[in-house]
Structure formats: C-alpha cells, structure tokens
Write a protein that holds these residues in place. Structure first.
Motif, PDB file in Angstrom:
ATOM      1  N   PRO A  29      -5.242 130.002  -1.096  1.00  0.00           N
ATOM      2  CA  PRO A  29      -4.432 127.944  -1.331  1.00  0.00           C
ATOM      3  C   PRO A  29      -5.432 127.662  -2.008  1.00  0.00           C
ATOM      4  CG  PRO A  29      -3.896 128.811   1.140  1.00  0.00           C
ATOM      5  CD  PRO A  29      -4.942 129.907   0.756  1.00  0.00           C
ATOM      6  N   LYS A  71       6.667 120.046  -6.300  1.00  0.00           N
ATOM      7  CA  LYS A  71       6.090 120.313  -5.128  1.00  0.00           C
ATOM      8  C   LYS A  71       5.272 122.301  -5.024  1.00  0.00           C
ATOM      9  CE  LYS A  71       8.271 118.180  -1.876  1.00  0.00           C
ATOM     10  NZ  LYS A  71       9.061 117.229  -2.538  1.00  0.00           N
ATOM     11  N   ALA A  85      -2.077 122.465   3.745  1.00  0.00           N
ATOM     12  CA  ALA A  85      -0.895 122.817   3.148  1.00  0.00           C
ATOM     13  C   ALA A  85      -0.094 123.106   3.918  1.00  0.00           C
ATOM     14  CB  ALA A  85      -0.990 124.105   2.523  1.00  0.00           C
ATOM     15  N   THR A 106      -3.189 128.074   5.870  1.00  0.00           N
ATOM     16  CA  THR A 106      -2.836 126.894   5.369  1.00  0.00           C
ATOM     17  C   THR A 106      -3.831 125.972   5.996  1.00  0.00           C
ATOM     18  OG1 THR A 106      -0.950 126.592   7.139  1.00  0.00           O
ATOM     19  CG2 THR A 106      -0.028 127.603   4.957  1.00  0.00           C
ATOM     20  N   ALA A 130      -3.719 125.927  -5.691  1.00  0.00           N
ATOM     21  CA  ALA A 130      -4.021 124.590  -6.074  1.00  0.00           C
ATOM     22  C   ALA A 130      -5.024 124.546  -7.176  1.00  0.00           C
ATOM     23  CB  ALA A 130      -3.896 124.201  -5.439  1.00  0.00           C
ATOM     24  N   PRO A 175      -2.253 118.869  -0.566  1.00  0.00           N
ATOM     25  CA  PRO A 175      -2.589 119.731  -0.014  1.00  0.00           C
ATOM     26  C   PRO A 175      -1.111 120.102   0.289  1.00  0.00           C
ATOM     27  CG  PRO A 175      -4.810 118.861   0.240  1.00  0.00           C
ATOM     28  CD  PRO A 175      -3.928 117.682  -1.078  1.00  0.00           C
ATOM     29  N   VAL A 229       1.925 121.525  -1.212  1.00  0.00           N
ATOM     30  CA  VAL A 229       1.562 122.964  -1.332  1.00  0.00           C
ATOM     31  C   VAL A 229       3.036 123.135  -0.081  1.00  0.00           C
ATOM     32  CG1 VAL A 229       0.354 125.077  -1.241  1.00  0.00           C
ATOM     33  CG2 VAL A 229      -0.241 122.414  -2.500  1.00  0.00           C
ATOM     34  N   TYR A 230       2.806 124.416  -0.653  1.00  0.00           N
ATOM     35  CA  TYR A 230       4.235 124.848   0.943  1.00  0.00           C
ATOM     36  C   TYR A 230       3.759 126.770   0.957  1.00  0.00           C
ATOM     37  CZ  TYR A 230       6.936 120.417   0.858  1.00  0.00           C
ATOM     38  OH  TYR A 230       7.549 119.609   1.694  1.00  0.00           O
ATOM     39  N   TYR A 258      -6.933 124.705   4.082  1.00  0.00           N
ATOM     40  CA  TYR A 258      -7.048 123.326   2.873  1.00  0.00           C
ATOM     41  C   TYR A 258      -5.951 122.223   2.967  1.00  0.00           C
ATOM     42  CZ  TYR A 258      -4.177 122.296  -1.575  1.00  0.00           C
ATOM     43  OH  TYR A 258      -4.071 121.939  -2.741  1.00  0.00           O
TER      44      TYR A 258
END
Length: 228
Positions: free
Chosen positions: A152, A3, A190, A185, A156, A169, A172-173, A188
């Motif tokens: 974002p 993550k 996320a 977010t 990545a 995605p 991803v946080y 993307y």
C-alpha cells in the motif's frame, strides 16, 4: 478529494481457471524439479508470487536466492502466456466488474490502480487476456515487495510521483477477496473493501473486520456509494 482505488487481480477482477498455478508448477519443474509436489500445499490466496516461490522452495527444502527466483519468474511468465489461452469455461470476469470499472474511470476524483501479489508482467498478461489492463494507471506488484503489507505505501508513493501530489491513507482503498487484502491496509491506514468473489465467504471475510463488505459488485452503484 482524489481517491486511489487499488484492486487485487485474481478472484477480485477475474477468474483465470488455475492457469497461474499450472504455470508455476511447470516453471518450478523446469528450474528445480518436483514442481507439482512443491506447489501442492502452497497457499495462493492473498500471497505474492515471490512468497509463493519461497513457500514452494520450503516444501522441497530448497534455499532461496535471487538468481533462482529470477529463473523461476522468467519461466513462469513464459508458461503463463501459453496456459491462459487454453480453452477453459471457468475463466470469467467477476460479476459487475465490466460495469463498475468504466463508471469509476470516468470520474475525475478517482484514480484506478492495482495492488496485487502478481509480478507486473503476470498481471498484465492476465488482465490483457480479459481486456481489462487499460483501466489501470499503475500498480504495486510482487516485483516491488514479496510481503503484501508493504505494497500500500508503495502504491501511494507511485501515485504521488505520477500525479505530482501526495495522497492521504484515508483516501486509499484496497479492494480484494482475501483476509490478506484486508490485513495489508492496517499498517498503512488505508480503507479495506472485501468482496466475497473468491474462496472466502462473506462471514469469513467479516471476521477480518474490513471497512466495507460486498458479496460481489453486481450492483456497481452500491460500491460507488461508499466513495461519495
């Protein structure tokens, strides 16, 4: 599954006591004049440094160009170094951060990075002042894009280049204290983690419908639970 956690800087990790705004006002005054007037009505919350400069220019009916921004950036970074070391009791590391970051850093399935509206050198100056810079492997910054929603996927891609593998995605946080942190977010895909440690309340942030909502990170285990 790895993550990628992307932390905002100002009012999410730290409170700098307004040194950024002061440094920008001084830089604008130095380069273009009318610094305090130009910055007076500019919204800093969730904005990028490049976006702030563009807004300030619009206040004085100035026309943007790269050379002006580069001169402003260099002046701002010079003033920031001086402003951040001035005694200020309002400067702080936000609740729980000093406990949370080491716990996250020791996990093999988590990569810590930044997603911030700061230019990279500005983020470094601020986080080094609080001895937090070393927690983060890389970042996506205002140097990469002045529109926050573009950051974002840049983060990545940087992860993939450094780690040699892609990241989805959904893993991803983005962690931040403003509606713009949540909003960035969505294009993307996320996950968004809103934290009410800035100028926006829990109720205000809830209206943006983040995936996760925290008042603060004073109890780090509550945040870590969302990752398991």
């Amino acid at each position: 599954m790895t993550k990628l956690l992307l932390f905002d800087v100002d009012l999410t990790l730290i409170q700098t006591g307004g040194c950024g705004r002061r440094a920008m006002s001084l830089a604008f005054e130095e380069i273009l004049g009318n610094g305090h007037t130009a910055m007076k009505n500019v919204s800093f919350a969730g904005n990028t440094d490049g976006g702030i400069f563009r807004e300030a220019l619009s206040q004085v009916e100035g026309e943007w160009n790269q050379q002006k921004q580069d001169e402003f950036k260099n002046s701002y970074l010079k003033h920031l170094v001086k402003e951040i070391i001035k005694p200020d009791k309002s400067q702080e590391i936000k609740p729980g951060i000093l406990k949370l970051l080491p716990k996250l850093q020791e996990r093999d399935d988590i990569t810590l990075a930044l997603l911030t509206g700061n230019w990279e050198q500005g983020a470094r100056t601020k986080l080094q002042h609080f001895d937090l810079w070393h927690f983060f492997e890389f970042g996506a910054y205002a140097d990469d894009a002045w529109v926050r929603n573009e950051l974002p996927p840049i983060a990545a891609k940087r992860f993939s280049q450094i780690k040699g593998k892609p990241i989805q995605p959904k893993n991803v946080y983005v962690i931040g204290d403003t509606p713009k942190d949540v909003e960035c977010t969505r294009p993307y895909g996320a996950k968004s983690v809103a934290v009410a440690t800035g100028y926006f309340s829990v109720d205000q942030l809830k209206k943006t419908e983040p995936d996760y909502m925290f008042e603060n990170f004073a109890e780090p285990e509550m945040f870590i639970e969302i990752l398991d």
